[in-house]
Design a protein around this motif. Structure first.
Motif, mmCIF file in Angstrom:
data_model
loop_
_atom_site.group_PDB
_atom_site.id
_atom_site.type_symbol
_atom_site.label_atom_id
_atom_site.label_comp_id
_atom_site.label_asym_id
_atom_site.label_seq_id
_atom_site.Cartn_x
_atom_site.Cartn_y
_atom_site.Cartn_z
ATOM 1 N N MET A 75 16.569 -1.764 -9.625
ATOM 2 C CA MET A 75 17.765 -0.970 -9.373
ATOM 3 C C MET A 75 18.639 -1.686 -8.365
ATOM 4 O O MET A 75 18.165 -2.538 -7.597
ATOM 5 C CB MET A 75 17.395 0.422 -8.866
ATOM 6 N N ASP A 76 19.893 -1.318 -8.352
ATOM 7 C CA ASP A 76 20.844 -1.900 -7.417
ATOM 8 C C ASP A 76 20.885 -1.039 -6.154
ATOM 9 O O ASP A 76 21.052 0.178 -6.230
ATOM 10 C CB ASP A 76 22.226 -1.967 -8.066
ATOM 11 N N ILE A 77 20.699 -1.660 -5.004
ATOM 12 C CA ILE A 77 20.754 -0.922 -3.742
ATOM 13 C C ILE A 77 22.165 -0.393 -3.496
ATOM 14 O O ILE A 77 22.352 0.720 -2.995
ATOM 15 C CB ILE A 77 20.315 -1.811 -2.563
ATOM 16 N N THR A 78 23.174 -1.169 -3.860
ATOM 17 C CA THR A 78 24.560 -0.738 -3.686
ATOM 18 C C THR A 78 24.797 0.539 -4.485
ATOM 19 O O THR A 78 24.512 0.605 -5.679
ATOM 20 C CB THR A 78 25.532 -1.824 -4.159
ATOM 21 N N GLY A 79 25.273 1.563 -3.815
ATOM 22 C CA GLY A 79 25.542 2.827 -4.480
ATOM 23 C C GLY A 79 24.361 3.769 -4.550
ATOM 24 O O GLY A 79 24.495 4.893 -5.043
ATOM 25 N N SER A 80 23.216 3.340 -4.059
ATOM 26 C CA SER A 80 22.035 4.205 -4.093
ATOM 27 C C SER A 80 22.092 5.234 -2.969
ATOM 28 O O SER A 80 22.859 5.103 -2.015
ATOM 29 C CB SER A 80 20.758 3.367 -3.957
ATOM 30 N N VAL A 81 21.261 6.260 -3.101
ATOM 31 C CA VAL A 81 21.065 7.246 -2.041
ATOM 32 C C VAL A 81 19.598 7.165 -1.658
ATOM 33 O O VAL A 81 18.712 7.449 -2.481
ATOM 34 C CB VAL A 81 21.435 8.670 -2.492
ATOM 35 N N ALA A 82 19.324 6.769 -0.436
ATOM 36 C CA ALA A 82 17.954 6.467 -0.018
ATOM 37 C C ALA A 82 17.451 7.460 1.009
ATOM 38 O O ALA A 82 18.224 8.020 1.797
ATOM 39 C CB ALA A 82 17.887 5.053 0.555
ATOM 40 N N LEU A 83 16.141 7.649 1.012
ATOM 41 C CA LEU A 83 15.478 8.419 2.053
ATOM 42 C C LEU A 83 14.306 7.592 2.569
ATOM 43 O O LEU A 83 13.504 7.089 1.782
ATOM 44 C CB LEU A 83 14.991 9.767 1.532
ATOM 45 N N GLY B 51 12.630 -6.918 -3.665
ATOM 46 C CA GLY B 51 11.721 -6.542 -4.738
ATOM 47 C C GLY B 51 12.186 -5.324 -5.509
ATOM 48 O O GLY B 51 12.014 -5.245 -6.731
ATOM 49 N N VAL B 52 12.775 -4.359 -4.825
ATOM 50 C CA VAL B 52 13.334 -3.187 -5.513
ATOM 51 C C VAL B 52 14.402 -3.631 -6.503
ATOM 52 O O VAL B 52 14.437 -3.190 -7.661
ATOM 53 C CB VAL B 52 13.919 -2.185 -4.497
ATOM 54 N N GLN B 53 15.280 -4.503 -6.046
ATOM 55 C CA GLN B 53 16.359 -4.968 -6.932
ATOM 56 C C GLN B 53 15.817 -5.761 -8.115
ATOM 57 O O GLN B 53 16.413 -5.763 -9.196
ATOM 58 C CB GLN B 53 17.369 -5.790 -6.132
ATOM 59 N N ALA B 54 14.661 -6.431 -7.920
ATOM 60 C CA ALA B 54 14.061 -7.220 -9.001
ATOM 61 C C ALA B 54 13.107 -6.402 -9.866
ATOM 62 O O ALA B 54 12.604 -6.908 -10.871
ATOM 63 C CB ALA B 54 13.315 -8.411 -8.410
ATOM 64 N N GLY B 55 12.843 -5.156 -9.468
ATOM 65 C CA GLY B 55 11.913 -4.324 -10.225
ATOM 66 C C GLY B 55 10.457 -4.703 -10.019
ATOM 67 O O GLY B 55 9.604 -4.440 -10.872
ATOM 68 N N ALA B 56 10.122 -5.315 -8.873
ATOM 69 C CA ALA B 56 8.761 -5.781 -8.616
ATOM 70 C C ALA B 56 7.823 -4.607 -8.353
ATOM 71 O O ALA B 56 8.123 -3.719 -7.560
ATOM 72 C CB ALA B 56 8.742 -6.726 -7.419
ATOM 73 N N ALA B 57 6.657 -4.631 -9.007
ATOM 74 C CA ALA B 57 5.655 -3.588 -8.795
ATOM 75 C C ALA B 57 4.910 -3.789 -7.481
ATOM 76 O O ALA B 57 4.406 -2.815 -6.902
ATOM 77 C CB ALA B 57 4.659 -3.570 -9.950
ATOM 78 N N GLU B 58 4.838 -5.021 -7.022
ATOM 79 C CA GLU B 58 4.118 -5.313 -5.789
ATOM 80 C C GLU B 58 4.823 -6.423 -5.034
ATOM 81 O O GLU B 58 5.258 -7.401 -5.640
ATOM 82 C CB GLU B 58 2.681 -5.727 -6.118
ATOM 83 N N VAL B 59 4.937 -6.266 -3.734
ATOM 84 C CA VAL B 59 5.542 -7.282 -2.873
ATOM 85 C C VAL B 59 4.543 -7.633 -1.782
ATOM 86 O O VAL B 59 4.074 -6.752 -1.053
ATOM 87 C CB VAL B 59 6.864 -6.789 -2.258
ATOM 88 N N LEU B 60 4.202 -8.917 -1.687
ATOM 89 C CA LEU B 60 3.326 -9.423 -0.633
ATOM 90 C C LEU B 60 4.207 -10.171 0.357
ATOM 91 O O LEU B 60 4.754 -11.220 0.030
ATOM 92 C CB LEU B 60 2.250 -10.336 -1.209
#
Length: 233
Positions: free
Chosen positions: A1-9, A200-209
């Motif tokens: 997903m694109d962080i730009t325009g998102s609503v985050a908590l 990783g969120v923007q890339a759709g990664a299931a896991e980030v080390l």
């Protein structure tokens, strides 16, 4: 997903890694950031919407979901440290660690997954640890809690895959936060932790080390578990 325009908590956003998530979400163009904490008066990042949230209190979690109906990105960062022997010390701290990291985080996921889905989909980040995969002396309760949270993360990822919600497990060794005060080993800048996760969120990664430590520990899972403990001394 694109962080730009998102609503985050972000949970546990008054300091450390949570605070860095909040700052970087704003920098990356999130439309709104809900910064939550058990003590919301300690949140001092300008430009955020502050909410009280105790993830171990189901009523508090439910109230946050009502107050933030537009969330598309959830960062489960809130947590506690615990120490002691699983065999000889009082188990209250270990139980509190499991209640917080496993059941508390799951409570938040259960509350906000339908919110994210109703808003067209998005992502969930669960901040985990290299201690999801090994145990260190005196940190058994924390390791048990993080191991449980890791596989809970894997389980909810499967359940949410068809609902347009990705789930990221974020693993790291030590970060330079108040929780790690007194630790004399290498530590990662909390800003780098948040940066790696959001990439990783923007890339759709299931896991980030995040660091070499978490990558080394993850790789060791294929070997005899005593090999790692022998290496650690």
């Amino acid at each position: 997903m694109d962080i730009t325009g998102s609503v985050a908590l972000v949970t546990g956003s008054n300091r450390g890694i949570g605070r860095r998530f909040v700052e970087q979400l704003l920098e990356r163009g999130a439309t709104k950031v809900y910064a939550t904490a058990r003590r919301p008066e300690l949140v001092d990042v300008p430009g955020v919407t502050v909410l009280p949230l105790d993830i171990t209190d189901p009523a508090s979690v439910a109230a946050a979901a009502v107050a933030a109906p537009d969330v598309t990105l959830l960062v489960n960062n809130a947590g506690i440290s615990s120490s002691g022997s699983l065999l000889t010390d009082d188990l209250a701290d270990a139980r509190r660690a499991v209640d917080t990291h496993l059941w508390g985080t799951l409570e938040v996921v259960r509350a906000f997954a339908p919110v994210i889905e109703r808003n067209g989909g998005g992502a969930i980040v669960n901040v985990l640890s290299a201690l999801s995969w090994f145990a260190a002396p005196g940190a058994g309760g924390y390791s048990v809690a993080k191991a449980a949270e890791w596989n809970m993360t894997n389980a909810v990822r499967l359940e949410l895959a068809s609902r347009g919600v990705t789930v990221q497990g974020l693993h790291l060794g030590a970060a330079d936060t108040d929780m790690m005060a007194g630790y004399d080993g290498p530590m990662t800048d909390p800003a780098d932790v948040a940066r790696a996760s959001l990439d990783g969120v923007q890339a759709g990664a299931a896991e980030v080390l995040v660091d070499d430590w978490s990558r080394m520990v993850k790789a060791s899972l294929a070997a005899d578990p005593t090999a790692l403990t022998d290496q650690l001394g």
